[in-house]
Write a protein that holds these residues in place. Structure first.
Motif, PDB file in Angstrom:
ATOM      1  N   HIS A  45       0.867  -1.179   0.000  1.00  0.00           N
ATOM      2  CA  HIS A  45       0.000   0.000   0.000  1.00  0.00           C
ATOM      3  C   HIS A  45       0.895   1.218   0.000  1.00  0.00           C
ATOM      4  O   HIS A  45       1.810   1.329   0.768  1.00  0.00           O
ATOM      5  CB  HIS A  45      -0.874  -0.004   1.248  1.00  0.00           C
ATOM      6  CG  HIS A  45      -1.642   1.263   1.424  1.00  0.00           C
ATOM      7  ND1 HIS A  45      -2.788   1.530   0.758  1.00  0.00           N
ATOM      8  CD2 HIS A  45      -1.409   2.350   2.187  1.00  0.00           C
ATOM      9  CE1 HIS A  45      -3.262   2.720   1.117  1.00  0.00           C
ATOM     10  NE2 HIS A  45      -2.415   3.232   1.979  1.00  0.00           N
ATOM     11  N   HIS A  61       1.051   5.697  -0.505  1.00  0.00           N
ATOM     12  CA  HIS A  61       0.380   6.990  -0.609  1.00  0.00           C
ATOM     13  C   HIS A  61       1.134   7.828  -1.601  1.00  0.00           C
ATOM     14  O   HIS A  61       2.352   7.864  -1.609  1.00  0.00           O
ATOM     15  CB  HIS A  61       0.367   7.702   0.745  1.00  0.00           C
ATOM     16  CG  HIS A  61      -0.317   6.899   1.807  1.00  0.00           C
ATOM     17  ND1 HIS A  61      -1.639   6.591   1.776  1.00  0.00           N
ATOM     18  CD2 HIS A  61       0.174   6.295   2.924  1.00  0.00           C
ATOM     19  CE1 HIS A  61      -1.961   5.865   2.842  1.00  0.00           C
ATOM     20  NE2 HIS A  61      -0.865   5.675   3.544  1.00  0.00           N
ATOM     21  N   ALA A  80       6.282  11.686   1.489  1.00  0.00           N
ATOM     22  CA  ALA A  80       5.890  11.200   2.804  1.00  0.00           C
ATOM     23  C   ALA A  80       6.112  12.297   3.829  1.00  0.00           C
ATOM     24  O   ALA A  80       7.163  12.898   3.918  1.00  0.00           O
ATOM     25  CB  ALA A  80       6.711   9.956   3.165  1.00  0.00           C
ATOM     26  N   HIS A  94       0.908  15.350   1.056  1.00  0.00           N
ATOM     27  CA  HIS A  94       0.550  14.002   1.506  1.00  0.00           C
ATOM     28  C   HIS A  94      -0.562  14.049   2.550  1.00  0.00           C
ATOM     29  O   HIS A  94      -1.505  13.277   2.521  1.00  0.00           O
ATOM     30  CB  HIS A  94       1.787  13.311   2.073  1.00  0.00           C
ATOM     31  CG  HIS A  94       1.482  12.086   2.881  1.00  0.00           C
ATOM     32  ND1 HIS A  94       1.085  10.902   2.303  1.00  0.00           N
ATOM     33  CD2 HIS A  94       1.501  11.873   4.219  1.00  0.00           C
ATOM     34  CE1 HIS A  94       0.888  10.012   3.247  1.00  0.00           C
ATOM     35  NE2 HIS A  94       1.128  10.568   4.414  1.00  0.00           N
ATOM     36  N   ARG A  95      -0.440  14.984   3.494  1.00  0.00           N
ATOM     37  CA  ARG A  95      -1.444  15.059   4.566  1.00  0.00           C
ATOM     38  C   ARG A  95      -2.815  15.484   4.026  1.00  0.00           C
ATOM     39  O   ARG A  95      -3.851  14.982   4.460  1.00  0.00           O
ATOM     40  CB  ARG A  95      -0.971  16.035   5.634  1.00  0.00           C
ATOM     41  CG  ARG A  95       0.307  15.559   6.327  1.00  0.00           C
ATOM     42  CD  ARG A  95       0.732  16.493   7.434  1.00  0.00           C
ATOM     43  NE  ARG A  95       1.973  16.051   8.050  1.00  0.00           N
ATOM     44  CZ  ARG A  95       2.549  16.645   9.081  1.00  0.00           C
ATOM     45  NH1 ARG A  95       1.981  17.700   9.629  1.00  0.00           N
ATOM     46  NH2 ARG A  95       3.679  16.187   9.574  1.00  0.00           N
ATOM     47  N   HIS A 122      -4.245  12.615   2.263  1.00  0.00           N
ATOM     48  CA  HIS A 122      -4.620  11.627   3.269  1.00  0.00           C
ATOM     49  C   HIS A 122      -5.986  11.939   3.869  1.00  0.00           C
ATOM     50  O   HIS A 122      -6.792  11.046   4.156  1.00  0.00           O
ATOM     51  CB  HIS A 122      -3.538  11.619   4.357  1.00  0.00           C
ATOM     52  CG  HIS A 122      -3.669  10.501   5.343  1.00  0.00           C
ATOM     53  ND1 HIS A 122      -4.594  10.515   6.347  1.00  0.00           N
ATOM     54  CD2 HIS A 122      -2.996   9.327   5.440  1.00  0.00           C
ATOM     55  CE1 HIS A 122      -4.477   9.406   7.062  1.00  0.00           C
ATOM     56  NE2 HIS A 122      -3.521   8.669   6.534  1.00  0.00           N
ATOM     57  N   HIS A 171      -8.169   5.947   0.900  1.00  0.00           N
ATOM     58  CA  HIS A 171      -6.959   5.212   0.601  1.00  0.00           C
ATOM     59  C   HIS A 171      -7.251   4.096  -0.388  1.00  0.00           C
ATOM     60  O   HIS A 171      -8.172   3.321  -0.215  1.00  0.00           O
ATOM     61  CB  HIS A 171      -6.377   4.594   1.882  1.00  0.00           C
ATOM     62  CG  HIS A 171      -6.063   5.627   2.895  1.00  0.00           C
ATOM     63  ND1 HIS A 171      -5.182   6.644   2.667  1.00  0.00           N
ATOM     64  CD2 HIS A 171      -6.543   5.816   4.159  1.00  0.00           C
ATOM     65  CE1 HIS A 171      -5.105   7.402   3.740  1.00  0.00           C
ATOM     66  NE2 HIS A 171      -5.915   6.929   4.641  1.00  0.00           N
ATOM     67  N   THR A 210       4.103  -0.503  16.284  1.00  0.00           N
ATOM     68  CA  THR A 210       2.858  -0.360  15.515  1.00  0.00           C
ATOM     69  C   THR A 210       2.126  -1.684  15.414  1.00  0.00           C
ATOM     70  O   THR A 210       0.903  -1.756  15.609  1.00  0.00           O
ATOM     71  CB  THR A 210       3.170   0.164  14.105  1.00  0.00           C
ATOM     72  OG1 THR A 210       3.790   1.462  14.208  1.00  0.00           O
ATOM     73  CG2 THR A 210       1.895   0.290  13.275  1.00  0.00           C
ATOM     74  N   HIS A 217      -1.616  -2.681   6.493  1.00  0.00           N
ATOM     75  CA  HIS A 217      -2.123  -1.364   6.126  1.00  0.00           C
ATOM     76  C   HIS A 217      -1.644  -0.302   7.113  1.00  0.00           C
ATOM     77  O   HIS A 217      -1.178   0.780   6.707  1.00  0.00           O
ATOM     78  CB  HIS A 217      -3.650  -1.407   6.097  1.00  0.00           C
ATOM     79  CG  HIS A 217      -4.278  -0.083   5.763  1.00  0.00           C
ATOM     80  ND1 HIS A 217      -4.261   0.445   4.494  1.00  0.00           N
ATOM     81  CD2 HIS A 217      -4.931   0.819   6.542  1.00  0.00           C
ATOM     82  CE1 HIS A 217      -4.886   1.621   4.500  1.00  0.00           C
ATOM     83  NE2 HIS A 217      -5.287   1.870   5.737  1.00  0.00           N
ATOM     84  N   GLN A 218      -1.743  -0.583   8.409  1.00  0.00           N
ATOM     85  CA  GLN A 218      -1.331   0.390   9.411  1.00  0.00           C
ATOM     86  C   GLN A 218       0.178   0.587   9.403  1.00  0.00           C
ATOM     87  O   GLN A 218       0.675   1.684   9.691  1.00  0.00           O
ATOM     88  CB  GLN A 218      -1.797  -0.067  10.805  1.00  0.00           C
ATOM     89  CG  GLN A 218      -3.302  -0.157  10.957  1.00  0.00           C
ATOM     90  CD  GLN A 218      -3.999   1.155  10.607  1.00  0.00           C
ATOM     91  OE1 GLN A 218      -3.518   2.240  10.957  1.00  0.00           O
ATOM     92  NE2 GLN A 218      -5.126   1.071   9.914  1.00  0.00           N
ATOM     93  N   THR A 264       2.137   0.590   6.772  1.00  0.00           N
ATOM     94  CA  THR A 264       2.502   1.496   5.694  1.00  0.00           C
ATOM     95  C   THR A 264       2.143   2.947   6.024  1.00  0.00           C
ATOM     96  O   THR A 264       2.708   3.875   5.436  1.00  0.00           O
ATOM     97  CB  THR A 264       1.824   1.102   4.369  1.00  0.00           C
ATOM     98  OG1 THR A 264       0.404   1.043   4.557  1.00  0.00           O
ATOM     99  CG2 THR A 264       2.322  -0.254   3.890  1.00  0.00           C
ATOM    100  N   HIS A 265       1.203   3.135   6.955  1.00  0.00           N
ATOM    101  CA  HIS A 265       0.925   4.482   7.449  1.00  0.00           C
ATOM    102  C   HIS A 265       2.039   4.963   8.371  1.00  0.00           C
ATOM    103  O   HIS A 265       2.409   6.140   8.361  1.00  0.00           O
ATOM    104  CB  HIS A 265      -0.392   4.507   8.217  1.00  0.00           C
ATOM    105  CG  HIS A 265      -1.602   4.579   7.358  1.00  0.00           C
ATOM    106  ND1 HIS A 265      -2.139   5.763   6.909  1.00  0.00           N
ATOM    107  CD2 HIS A 265      -2.394   3.604   6.855  1.00  0.00           C
ATOM    108  CE1 HIS A 265      -3.213   5.511   6.169  1.00  0.00           C
ATOM    109  NE2 HIS A 265      -3.386   4.205   6.130  1.00  0.00           N
TER     110      HIS A 265
END
Length: 352
Positions: free
Chosen positions: A13, A15, A19, A24-25, A28, A33, A262, A310-311, A313-314
């Motif tokens: 995943h 974005h 970064a 990006h924000r 986001h 997503h 995480t 997923h989390q 990659t955040h």
């Protein structure tokens, strides 16, 4: 024997945008997503385009710098400035191998290069480090030669101005390359920026040497040249260490700690037994072993892994994907796998 449930989750995943940046924000917050694999490819291509733009702009700046210095060389006949001019021109061309590496990095993974071509950046980094080493050797040689055989320099004002131009051009390129390299995670581009910084110091040596000659100190130019050689050697050590660590799959331990922390917050994850990370070009890839409850079905274990990936990659900048392996709590850890495989061969499930 209870079923030993595993889940292997390997899709990534990404974005779009830089970064941690403002764009990006905003994206986001304002756009859902996407989990489409093309998003990951687009992100890699975008970072490659940024890197290529940095290289070509740097090549233009250094080429212009060398051109202006060449004009002064013709006017002054300064051998020292001629060497610095040729040095800047040669160093501008280090953009070529790194540019080729960025272009190769755009190629999709295949059956032979299953992780893609991102490692081409590390090969380019080796060439850049070799160029820095050659620069140090050449600067040292010229300094010793001039110390043993001093040569007069004329038109010192123009030579000093050309030295300032060389320093300004190289420092501008250095700041730009280092900033972009760190933003997209390219060790080779950072190393090339450090190289440009050493070239700026070499240009300053021309300036200071001209000042010493103006005072009648013919030894000033070679002595300062030796000092600059030492400075280049120190930068060579830092750049070489950074490229070496990439070749050896080293990462910042803080990133591993952050990834593990995480993963431990993900609902359904009871423990994290291993986290491994590596750079592939200017993108990160992670692997981790998760411990989940015994009673989870294969689908439920997969959902836990999907949420964890997923989390992750955040949380981790420039992470392009993760491969997550889930173990039931009663068989946590890789050391159980051999025994479980032997048991299955001795007592195959009824479905077989």
């Amino acid at each position: 024997m209870p079923a030993h449930e595993h889940d292997h989750h390997a899709y990534g995943h990404e974005h779009s945008g830089a970064a941690g940046g403002l764009r990006h924000r905003l994206v986001h917050l304002l756009r859902p997503h996407s989990h489409d694999s093309t998003d990951k490819i687009d992100s890699v291509l975008e970072s490659s385009r940024v890197g290529l733009r940095a290289l070509w702009i740097s090549l233009l700046i250094l080429g212009l710098t060398a051109g202006l210095q060449a004009v002064v060389v013709v006017w002054s006949g300064s051998v020292a400035l001629l060497g610095d001019t040729l040095h800047n021109l040669a160093d501008a061309l280090t953009a070529v191998p790194l540019g080729i590496a960025f272009v190769l990095g755009r190629r999709a993974a295949n059956r032979r290069y299953t992780y893609g071509y991102g490692r081409a950046e590390d090969l380019a980094g080796i060439l850049i480090v070799a160029t820095i080493a050659a620069s140090a050797a050449f600067a040292g040689y010229e300094a010793i030669r001039r110390l043993l055989n001093p040569q007069p320099v004329t038109h010192l004002g123009w030579v000093a101005a050309a030295g300032l131009i060389g320093f300004a051009g190289n420092e501008l390129v250095a700041r730009y390359r280092i900033t972009v390299g760190r933003r997209i995670g390219s060790a080779a581009l950072v190393a090339d920026g450090l190289h440009a910084r050493t070239d700026g110091f070499t240009s300053l040596a021309v300036l200071l040497g001209a000042g010493g000659v103006a005072l009648g100190w013919l030894w000033a130019d070679p002595v300062i040249g030796l000092a600059i050689t030492l400075a280049i050697t120190m930068v060579l050590k830092d750049a070489g260490r950074e490229v070496y660590r990439r070749l050896m799959d080293a990462v910042d331990p803080h990133l591993v700690d952050q990834a593990e922390a995480t993963l431990r917050t993900i609902p359904g994850v009871r423990d994290v037994t291993a986290v491994r990370m590596r750079w592939i070009g200017h993108r990160l890839h992670a692997e981790a072993n998760l411990v989940v409850d015994d009673h989870l079905s294969l689908l439920q274990a997969h959902e836990v892994a999907a949420d964890a990936e997923h989390q992750l990659t955040h949380a981790i900048p420039r992470l392009s994907g993760a491969t997550l392996h889930t173990d039931p709590a009663r068989h946590a850890g890789d050391h159980h796998h051999v025994a479980l495989s032997h048991h299955r061969r001795a007592d195959p499930p009824a479905s077989q």
